[in-house]
Scaffold this motif. Structure first.
Motif, mmCIF file in Angstrom:
data_model
loop_
_atom_site.group_PDB
_atom_site.id
_atom_site.type_symbol
_atom_site.label_atom_id
_atom_site.label_comp_id
_atom_site.label_asym_id
_atom_site.label_seq_id
_atom_site.Cartn_x
_atom_site.Cartn_y
_atom_site.Cartn_z
ATOM 1 N N GLU A 41 6.673 -2.949 3.025
ATOM 2 C CA GLU A 41 7.207 -3.500 1.766
ATOM 3 C C GLU A 41 6.797 -4.970 1.622
ATOM 4 O O GLU A 41 6.229 -5.383 0.610
ATOM 5 C CB GLU A 41 8.730 -3.425 1.862
ATOM 6 C CG GLU A 41 9.516 -2.699 0.789
ATOM 7 C CD GLU A 41 8.736 -1.992 -0.282
ATOM 8 O OE1 GLU A 41 8.184 -0.898 0.014
ATOM 9 O OE2 GLU A 41 8.664 -2.510 -1.411
ATOM 10 N N ILE A 42 7.089 -5.745 2.667
ATOM 11 C CA ILE A 42 6.757 -7.181 2.637
ATOM 12 C C ILE A 42 5.235 -7.349 2.666
ATOM 13 O O ILE A 42 4.665 -8.188 1.967
ATOM 14 C CB ILE A 42 7.433 -7.906 3.830
ATOM 15 C CG1 ILE A 42 8.955 -7.880 3.627
ATOM 16 C CG2 ILE A 42 6.924 -9.339 3.983
ATOM 17 C CD1 ILE A 42 9.765 -8.404 4.791
ATOM 18 N N GLY A 43 4.575 -6.492 3.451
ATOM 19 C CA GLY A 43 3.111 -6.551 3.558
ATOM 20 C C GLY A 43 2.417 -6.359 2.215
ATOM 21 O O GLY A 43 1.381 -6.984 1.951
ATOM 22 N N LYS A 44 2.974 -5.500 1.364
ATOM 23 C CA LYS A 44 2.340 -5.275 0.050
ATOM 24 C C LYS A 44 2.341 -6.567 -0.770
ATOM 25 O O LYS A 44 1.386 -6.884 -1.478
ATOM 26 C CB LYS A 44 3.091 -4.185 -0.722
ATOM 27 C CG LYS A 44 2.859 -2.802 -0.165
ATOM 28 C CD LYS A 44 3.409 -1.731 -1.110
ATOM 29 C CE LYS A 44 3.202 -0.355 -0.513
ATOM 30 N NZ LYS A 44 4.227 0.047 0.466
ATOM 31 N N LYS A 45 3.447 -7.321 -0.648
ATOM 32 C CA LYS A 45 3.525 -8.590 -1.390
ATOM 33 C C LYS A 45 2.548 -9.605 -0.796
ATOM 34 O O LYS A 45 1.888 -10.353 -1.510
ATOM 35 C CB LYS A 45 4.950 -9.135 -1.354
ATOM 36 C CG LYS A 45 5.893 -8.213 -2.122
ATOM 37 C CD LYS A 45 7.304 -8.717 -2.143
ATOM 38 C CE LYS A 45 8.141 -7.743 -2.992
ATOM 39 N NZ LYS A 45 9.540 -7.773 -2.693
ATOM 40 N N ILE A 46 2.462 -9.610 0.533
ATOM 41 C CA ILE A 46 1.523 -10.536 1.192
ATOM 42 C C ILE A 46 0.092 -10.170 0.780
ATOM 43 O O ILE A 46 -0.737 -11.042 0.501
ATOM 44 C CB ILE A 46 1.689 -10.487 2.727
ATOM 45 C CG1 ILE A 46 3.085 -10.975 3.126
ATOM 46 C CG2 ILE A 46 0.603 -11.308 3.419
ATOM 47 C CD1 ILE A 46 3.389 -10.877 4.622
ATOM 48 N N ARG A 47 -0.213 -8.856 0.730
ATOM 49 C CA ARG A 47 -1.569 -8.414 0.345
ATOM 50 C C ARG A 47 -1.928 -8.926 -1.058
ATOM 51 O O ARG A 47 -3.034 -9.420 -1.289
ATOM 52 C CB ARG A 47 -1.639 -6.878 0.365
ATOM 53 C CG ARG A 47 -3.007 -6.348 -0.017
ATOM 54 C CD ARG A 47 -3.067 -4.819 -0.002
ATOM 55 N NE ARG A 47 -4.366 -4.372 -0.489
ATOM 56 C CZ ARG A 47 -5.404 -4.077 0.290
ATOM 57 N NH1 ARG A 47 -5.300 -4.130 1.589
ATOM 58 N NH2 ARG A 47 -6.559 -3.722 -0.243
ATOM 59 N N ALA A 48 -0.951 -8.820 -1.973
ATOM 60 C CA ALA A 48 -1.230 -9.247 -3.349
ATOM 61 C C ALA A 48 -1.579 -10.746 -3.374
ATOM 62 O O ALA A 48 -2.470 -11.172 -4.113
ATOM 63 C CB ALA A 48 -0.033 -8.940 -4.236
ATOM 64 N N ILE A 49 -0.892 -11.530 -2.565
ATOM 65 C CA ILE A 49 -1.181 -12.982 -2.527
ATOM 66 C C ILE A 49 -2.570 -13.213 -1.912
ATOM 67 O O ILE A 49 -3.388 -13.966 -2.437
ATOM 68 C CB ILE A 49 -0.113 -13.735 -1.687
ATOM 69 C CG1 ILE A 49 1.257 -13.600 -2.318
ATOM 70 C CG2 ILE A 49 -0.500 -15.214 -1.530
ATOM 71 C CD1 ILE A 49 2.394 -14.126 -1.447
ATOM 72 N N LEU A 50 -2.836 -12.514 -0.796
ATOM 73 C CA LEU A 50 -4.086 -12.764 -0.058
ATOM 74 C C LEU A 50 -5.335 -12.380 -0.829
ATOM 75 O O LEU A 50 -6.358 -13.053 -0.745
ATOM 76 C CB LEU A 50 -4.059 -11.979 1.257
ATOM 77 C CG LEU A 50 -3.334 -12.656 2.412
ATOM 78 C CD1 LEU A 50 -3.092 -11.657 3.535
ATOM 79 C CD2 LEU A 50 -4.135 -13.853 2.927
ATOM 80 N N LEU A 51 -5.280 -11.267 -1.551
ATOM 81 C CA LEU A 51 -6.522 -10.739 -2.118
ATOM 82 C C LEU A 51 -6.759 -11.141 -3.569
ATOM 83 O O LEU A 51 -7.824 -10.890 -4.122
ATOM 84 C CB LEU A 51 -6.556 -9.207 -1.985
ATOM 85 C CG LEU A 51 -6.415 -8.672 -0.548
ATOM 86 C CD1 LEU A 51 -6.678 -7.189 -0.497
ATOM 87 C CD2 LEU A 51 -7.339 -9.398 0.426
ATOM 88 N N ASN A 52 -5.776 -11.796 -4.171
ATOM 89 C CA ASN A 52 -5.928 -12.178 -5.581
ATOM 90 C C ASN A 52 -6.964 -13.298 -5.737
ATOM 91 O O ASN A 52 -6.832 -14.372 -5.153
ATOM 92 C CB ASN A 52 -4.559 -12.650 -6.087
ATOM 93 C CG ASN A 52 -4.560 -12.794 -7.578
ATOM 94 O OD1 ASN A 52 -5.525 -13.275 -8.163
ATOM 95 N ND2 ASN A 52 -3.484 -12.358 -8.197
#
Ligand code: TMP
Length: 217
Positions: A41-52
């Motif tokens: 759950e938290i990882g999905k939010k981190i992914r959105a920040i990292l790959l944007n």
């Protein structure tokens, strides 16, 4: 058993993880396909920040800490529980990606990265890592074809927007790791036919499983 897949963009990791998980299930193994970043759950939010790609000015230290934060959640919530239950975990990227992308390609100190890994992972290491290797320009071409063919834009293209020379450093980083740890890391030529690549990987994995985790007869 813990298996990881690594490689530059467009090397076909995601497809190969899916094919391997299916082949192992057909043989009767319980499998958990997963990925980094973004498996929790938290990882999905981190992914959105990292790959944007609008975050093009992200500091190298921020990038490093976010990947490690994603991994801390991933290990404790997904990987460790599955390994304890004797399942086979197959992860689309893991800690080698940080060594190579943030270390070899971005230039972050490899000693610091290794210390971070000790903090986040303790003794946990993959039993087998498959590196899907191909020239950087070919991988990038494939990655952009995939991005353009997606119906809805994901905005996850910050790394694809890096120069070919960045991706060439990533590739060379993976090959350097292979020389350091030839027992754990296997390099596969990823430029050929998808199904033939799958067969090569499946035969490596099945012979390792027979040794380490045979199915009850
Ligand atoms: P992917 O899920 O499409 O492979 O995208 C993940 C991106 O994140 C990819 O460009 C590689 C990058 N990455 C790092 O830079 N460091 C890491 O530790 C990981 C796991 C991925």
């Amino acid at each position: 058993m813990f298996i990881t897949f690594e490689g530059i963009e467009g090397s076909g990791k995601t497809t190969q993880v899916r094919l391997l998980a299916r082949a192992l299930r057909e043989k009767g193994y319980e499998c958990v396909p997963t990925r980094e970043p973004g498996a929790t759950e938290i990882g999905k939010k981190i992914r959105a920040i990292l790959l944007n790609s609008s975050h093009s000015s992200m500091l190298p230290i921020t990038e490093l800490l976010l990947y490690e934060a994603d991994r801390a959640e991933h290990v404790r919530q997904v990987i460790q529980p599955a390994l304890t239950a004797k399942k086979i975990v197959i992860s689309d990227r893991f800690f080698d990606a940080t060594t190579v992308y943030q270390g070899y390609a971005r230039g972050y100190d490899l000693k610091v990265i290794r210390q971070m890994h000790r903090i986040v992972l303790g003794d946990l290491k993959p039993d087998l890592t498959i590196i899907l290797d191909l020239p950087a320009d070919l991988g990038l071409k494939r990655a952009w074809e995939r991005i353009r063919s997606q119906h809805t834009a994901t905005g996850e293209d910050r790394f694809e927007k890096e120069a070919v020379s960045f991706h060439e450093k990533v590739r060379q980083g993976y090959l350097a790791l292979t020389r350091e740890e030839p027992e754990r890391i296997r390099v596969i030529d990823a430029s050929g036919n998808m199904l033939r690549i799958h067969e090569e990987i499946a035969s490596i994995v099945l012979s390792l499983l027979e040794d380490k985790q045979p199915l009850p007869r």
